[in-house]
Scaffold this motif. Sequence first.
Motif, short mmCIF file in Angstrom:
data_model
loop_
_atom_site.label_atom_id
_atom_site.label_comp_id
_atom_site.label_asym_id
_atom_site.label_seq_id
_atom_site.Cartn_x
_atom_site.Cartn_y
_atom_site.Cartn_z
N PRO A 1 81.47 58.60 35.72
CA PRO A 1 81.49 60.03 35.35
C PRO A 1 81.29 60.25 33.86
N MET A 2 81.82 59.34 33.03
CA MET A 2 81.66 59.49 31.59
C MET A 2 80.20 59.36 31.19
N LYS B 1 78.59 62.69 32.07
CA LYS B 1 79.03 63.77 31.20
C LYS B 1 78.38 63.68 29.83
N GLN B 2 78.29 62.48 29.28
CA GLN B 2 77.66 62.30 27.98
C GLN B 2 76.18 62.64 28.03
N GLU C 1 75.57 66.38 28.07
CA GLU C 1 75.72 66.96 26.74
C GLU C 1 74.47 66.71 25.90
N ILE D 1 73.10 67.70 36.63
CA ILE D 1 74.23 67.27 37.47
C ILE D 1 73.90 67.50 38.94
N VAL E 1 82.06 65.16 37.99
CA VAL E 1 81.65 65.82 36.75
C VAL E 1 81.39 67.29 37.07
N LYS F 1 80.06 71.06 36.80
CA LYS F 1 78.90 71.75 36.24
C LYS F 1 79.36 72.74 35.18
#
Length: 332
Positions: A75-76, A79-80, A83, A106, A132, A134
């Motif tokens: 998930p990290m 997420k990164q 971004e 996503i 993650v 949205k």
Amino acid sequence: MKDDDLEAARLLLTRLGIHPQQLLKTPTTAAVPTIGDYIDRVSHAVPVGTRRVYDTYWRRIAEAWGDRRIDELTPMDIKQFAEQVKLQVVVRRNSRGGRSAAEHLIAALRCLYRHAVADGLISENHNPATRVAKPRRLATTRRALPDRALTEINEVAGTTGSDPELDLLLLRLHTETACRRGGALQLRATHLDTEQCLIRLYEKGETVRWQPVSPTLMRHLVAHGEERGLRGEHLLRYRNGQPLTARRYDHLWQRLGKHLPWVATQQISTHWLRHTTLTWVERNFGYAVARAYAGHNGKSDAGTTSTYVRADLHEVAEALAALTGEAHPLSR
């Protein structure tokens, strides 16, 4: 282990039809594909509309993680990457901070991993995309246009450009039906029911619906098809016979923005016509009719009450008749 326990184990294995030697073999597992390979497989398994929406994001995912196994992402990681996508998005006047790009990224990953779960490559508990969130959607800036604004848009469209007849036909089609661009672009001559003044719309989510149109619009659609179209092929075409594309809409609103500065400033688009028509229908005929007019029939479109308060095609036709001032064959 006691002799009695060994005897009990042997008895159990015998009843199950398992030989002790089988327990010594290492179970074989299917090879886990790389993300790049699996994207290629999934892209050929989804509908054309889904592939068109997610293809850009799948290509970016493949560029970043194509050599990694489908079960290696966390998930990290996602997420990164989301971004990064938000920061790299092209900034336009109607930009909203890259939220839409991150949301689509996503969503594209969730589609990919739904198939991975279904194929048994990962378990649902180890699906990184569902963990993650949205980006929260901001309220839309679109709203219903006043009558004066619609009049100005149609006047400019009908007096400028290389094909004002086509532009006026598009504007009337979207104003009457509140259809999306995709529905108009997929319209074919065989989708016209001239007797009942209905057109069959194919829109997002693979939805299909019959939508009433006024007798005047139907006559114009038929005449346009006879002049430029081919039976069974795309109805809306340029003068040279080529099928219409989304670029025609872009050029239309760019031209309107040059003559009407407020169109460019507020980033008016075809979807504003959908807002305009559906707002009018809701105010005058209620929520149920507006929902049917829009072609919304999924569970996510409204609460449980919508199950009991559905409008039928005749009620949509009545709303259209009031909107256009023309009687419709299906209106009561």
